[in-house]
Design a protein around this motif. Structure first.
Motif, short mmCIF file in Angstrom:
data_model
loop_
_atom_site.label_atom_id
_atom_site.label_comp_id
_atom_site.label_asym_id
_atom_site.label_seq_id
_atom_site.Cartn_x
_atom_site.Cartn_y
_atom_site.Cartn_z
N ASP A 194 48.70 -8.92 3.64
CA ASP A 194 49.38 -7.75 3.08
C ASP A 194 50.89 -7.92 3.25
N ASN A 195 51.64 -6.92 2.80
CA ASN A 195 53.10 -7.02 2.82
C ASN A 195 53.65 -7.17 4.23
N ALA A 196 53.05 -6.49 5.19
CA ALA A 196 53.59 -6.52 6.54
C ALA A 196 53.47 -7.90 7.19
N ALA A 197 52.60 -8.74 6.68
CA ALA A 197 52.40 -10.06 7.28
C ALA A 197 53.36 -11.11 6.74
N LEU A 198 54.21 -10.75 5.75
CA LEU A 198 55.14 -11.73 5.18
C LEU A 198 56.19 -12.15 6.19
N ASP A 199 56.44 -13.48 6.27
CA ASP A 199 57.54 -13.96 7.11
C ASP A 199 58.55 -14.66 6.22
N ASP A 200 59.57 -15.27 6.83
CA ASP A 200 60.65 -15.87 6.04
C ASP A 200 60.14 -17.01 5.16
N ALA A 201 59.23 -17.82 5.68
CA ALA A 201 58.70 -18.92 4.88
C ALA A 201 57.93 -18.38 3.68
N ASP A 202 57.14 -17.35 3.90
CA ASP A 202 56.41 -16.74 2.79
C ASP A 202 57.37 -16.17 1.75
N TRP A 203 58.43 -15.56 2.22
CA TRP A 203 59.38 -14.95 1.30
C TRP A 203 60.08 -16.00 0.44
N SER A 204 60.33 -17.19 1.01
CA SER A 204 60.92 -18.26 0.20
C SER A 204 59.98 -18.67 -0.92
#
Length: 768
Positions: A194-204
């Motif tokens: 879900d959205n809360a589990a996104l980290d910087d690598a995922d956001w890239s």
């Protein structure tokens, strides 16, 4: 005649050596590169990554760069690269999503449930599954469901380089376009939550996907069906706890999905009864048409990708089948030759007591065809004169330019020298046959040295009147260096084990030119030695077999010969041997349907040669490429284990063969290295020979360089009455430890059809 032949040779050499081989290697290179590329693509798409559990891989990192409105926003994320915004699902709405498919077992069952309940869903497909089952993607679209992409090989995109991410997305998009004729803007990264589990690598990853025009779809409710917790637990996980809209994550592939199917069949009616509406992701958030018809070019590219990858799957399956078949056949061959060698040894042991019959004591004519053999002719002649059996020696000088005939004359030994214009080895042998005094004839190359008992030993089988020819045991004298050791191993393990097998099966295809004995009248009945092939010894032996004569192997008749001492010289020699053998096999293909001795040659000898000297070598480079594929993409331990097992089998064969030949097994240490250089060279020789034969090119005789590594016996002067010389002085040849070049390399001219003995006219049918 000679001048005319020499004027033609440049054009012939140009056609055979320049144009044809260049085409051969160009075609082989293209085929090898194509096969390698197909295997690399297939290996990457099927074995670099794979569909595994949806458990988040590794420890999540910092999320400083993830915008707060994304981390706390809706599950559908658009414009991530510029000005990201999110969308939530409408209340009392459920968007069912299925990952990892399509699967031929579970996807149709899920589609059937959705159709019965008049429900549409969104399927996030994996590219490799699309390629494997494009018909299911077409059905998904035809049933009104929505398509999204789930990458091509199901990797964790956060761990890939940007170019790999782009490749994953692009190839999946092409696969969908090729399968169903549509493109999609919906993306769900593998292992996302879900959205809360996104980290910087995922956001890239999301930003790169957004820049490419993709809308990322996460989930708000995970059924956790990938864990197979039971139908009731899946139902509980997938059921909304309030009126809020949900994007439910389920799976239609990636393992046993029977629990998912059973849970889905109950979930849809239950939620409908609570007033929930089922729809696709785009309709659930009010997105406009994320799935569009693919352009014509993109559709064609997608079809090409699907066909290429499907072809790669077939190629890998077929190569695996070939590899196992080749391995099984090789093991069977090893068992056959070892059993035959053991039986041959027992037969030879029993024969020592009763022999072939009465001892053969009649004199023998020894024919030595010579062309520029000044480096070794003296050693050869003196070793023959040192024989403990009465011999008549005939040296036929075939137009040598290095003074070979003059050298033999200068020795003042009881040797008859015949000089003729350069006409080829068959013509030289026929000239010797025409003047030979005795019916038993031994043929020996000018670079070969006999032991004192070789002639006596090789003619003893002629006590059996059925025997028309006898093969001796040719041994390599220049064994120094890796190349010499490898050829020594090949002579002992390859040639001699095969000859024992052929002897037992009564289908001997070749009496080697270095050491062979014949009945003269049997050869004259055939019209002499034919020059229509480059392997005159093989052609002659096959003709004798087809004429009803038995050909046997006498391992005790040893002859020492020089082997090529450079890869270039070895290539030329083996190229001629292989090409000539192919010619002889084609010439005598009629033996396959004949009876008696001819049938044994055809159905045993020719099939054996075709299988193990033509087909398997042709397949060997493909098997090697597949072995490299296995080391990179499959189980390297298994591949290495199979290679070691094969090597052990060869080592055991080598030890037994060396024991049979009375050789020290020391050179066998180089056997593993032989697999990486010598073996490949021999396979390439077969490949070029087959291509040359298929193109109809005529290969010229190619004479090997002589190095003078053979030792001549001292004082070996012997008359025909059988009196031994005063001091034969026959020295055992020493291992090769260096060489000096003899006369410059030259070639035999194209053999002339006129060689002194009658050959059947082209319109005549030979009497076999």
């Amino acid at each position: 005649m000679t001048n005319r032949r020499r004027r033609k040779s440049p054009s012939r050499r140009s056609r055979t050596r320049q144009i044809t081989p260049r085409t051969h290697w160009l075609l082989l290179s293209v085929l090898t590169a194509t096969l390698s590329a197909a295997l690399l693509l297939q290996g990457y798409t099927h074995h670099m990554f794979g569909i595994t559990s949806d458990n988040v891989t590794g420890t999540r990192g910092r999320n400083d760069s993830v915008p707060s409105k994304v981390a706390h926003g809706g599950p559908v994320i658009a414009n991530a690269a510029t000005s990201p915004y999110t969308a939530r699902v409408k209340a009392h709405t459920v968007a069912l999503t299925f990952d990892d498919g399509p699967d031929p077992t579970w996807t149709p069952q899920i589609l059937d449930i959705l159709r019965r309940n008049h429900v549409h869903a969104t399927f996030f497909v994996v590219g490799t599954q699309v390629v494997a089952h494009p018909e299911l993607v077409r059905r998904i679209v035809a049933d009104g469901h929505q398509i999204g992409i789930h990458t091509f090989t199901h990797p964790d995109l956060a761990h890939l380089a940007p170019w790999q991410r782009s490749l994953e997305l692009r190839e999946t998009q092409l696969a969908v376009a090729g399968a169903a004729g549509v493109t999609t803007a919906l993306l769900r990264p593998p292992y996302s939550a879900d959205n809360a589990a996104l980290d910087d690598a995922d956001w890239s990853v999301l930003k790169q996907a957004g820049a490419a025009g993709y809308v990322t779809v996460l989930a708000t409710q995970d059924a956790d069906d990938w864990q197979r917790p039971g139908v009731d637990r899946i139902l509980a996980n997938a059921t909304p706890h309030g009126p809020a809209g949900q994007i439910v994550l389920m799976h239609d592939a990636g393992g046993d999905r029977s629990q998912t199917v059973a849970a889905l069949a109950s979930l849809v009616p239950r939620l409908k009864a609570r007033g929930f509406e089922f729809t696709t992701v785009s309709d659930a958030v009010g997105m406009t048409a994320p799935v569009q018809p693919a352009g014509f070019g993109e559709h064609l590219q997608g079809l090409a990708l699907i066909k290429v990858l499907q072809g790669g799957d077939w190629v890998v399956w077929f190569l695996g089948l070939l590899m196992y078949a080749a391995g099984a056949i090789s093991v069977l061959r090893a068992a056959a030759v070892l059993i035959a060698a053991r039986r041959h040894r027992r037969m030879r042991t029993r024969r020592r007591g009763r022999s072939w019959g009465p001892p053969v004591v009649e004199p023998v004519s020894v024919i030595v065809p010579a062309y520029n053999e000044s480096a070794g002719i003296e050693a050869a002649v003196r070793s023959l004169l040192a024989s403990d059996h009465p011999v008549e020696i005939i040296v036929v000088d075939d137009g040598s330019t290095d003074g070979t005939a003059d050298l033999v004359d200068s020795l003042r030994l009881p040797v008859r020298v015949i000089r003729q214009q350069n006409a080829g080895k068959p013509a030289a042998l026929n000239a010797g046959l025409a003047v030979a005094t005795y019916d038993l004839v031994v043929m020996v190359d000018g670079d070969t040295v006999f032991e004192p008992d070789t002639v006596r030993t090789i003619v003893q089988p002629f006590a059996d009147l059925r025997v028309g020819a006898v093969s001796g045991n040719a041994k390599v004298v220049n064994r120094g260096g890796l190349l010499g050791r490898w050829q020594h191993i090949e002579y002992v393990v390859g040639f001699n084990l095969d000859r024992r097998l052929f002897d037992l099966a009564e289908c001997m295809p070749t009496v080697p030119g270095a050491v062979g004995a014949f009945r003269r009248h049997a050869l004259l009945d055939l019209g002499g030695v034919s020059d229509v092939t480059l392997a005159e010894d093989t052609d002659l032996t096959m003709a004798l077999c087809r004429n009803g004569w038995r050909v046997v192997y006498e391992e005790g008749a040893k002859a020492w010969t020089e082997a090529p001492a450079s890869l270039n010289a070895l290539w030329r020699q083996r190229y001629r041997w292989c090409y000539g053998t192919l010619q002889a096999m084609w010439k005598h293909r009629g033996a396959l349907v004949q009876r008696g001795a001819a049938g044994k040659l055809g159905r045993r000898g020719l099939i054996y040669l075709l299988l193990f000297q033509v087909l398997l070598p042709l397949l060997a480079p493909v098997v090697d490429v597949f072995a490299l594929y296995g080391l990179i993409f499959l189980d390297p331990v298994r591949i290495i284990g199979l290679w070691l097992a094969f090597l052990l089998l060869q080592l055991l064969m080598g030890l037994y063969a060396f024991r049979l030949d009375g050789e020290r097994p020391g050179p066998l240490w180089s056997l593993p290295l032989q697999q990486f250089v010598y073996r490949q060279l021999m396979y390439l020789v077969v490949i070029q020979s087959v291509f040359t034969a298929m193109t109809g090119s005529r290969l010229r005789w190619q004479r090997m360089e002589r190095y003078g590594s053979l030792q001549a016996p001292i004082g070996a002067e012997k008359t025909l009455n059988g009196h031994p010389p005063q001091e034969p002085g026959f020295a055992q040849p020493t291992p090769y430890d260096g060489f000096s070049y003899a006369a410059p390399y030259d070639e035999y001219a194209q053999p002339s059809p006129h060689y002194g003995l009658r050959q059947p006219a082209p319109h005549e049918t030979p009497h076999w």
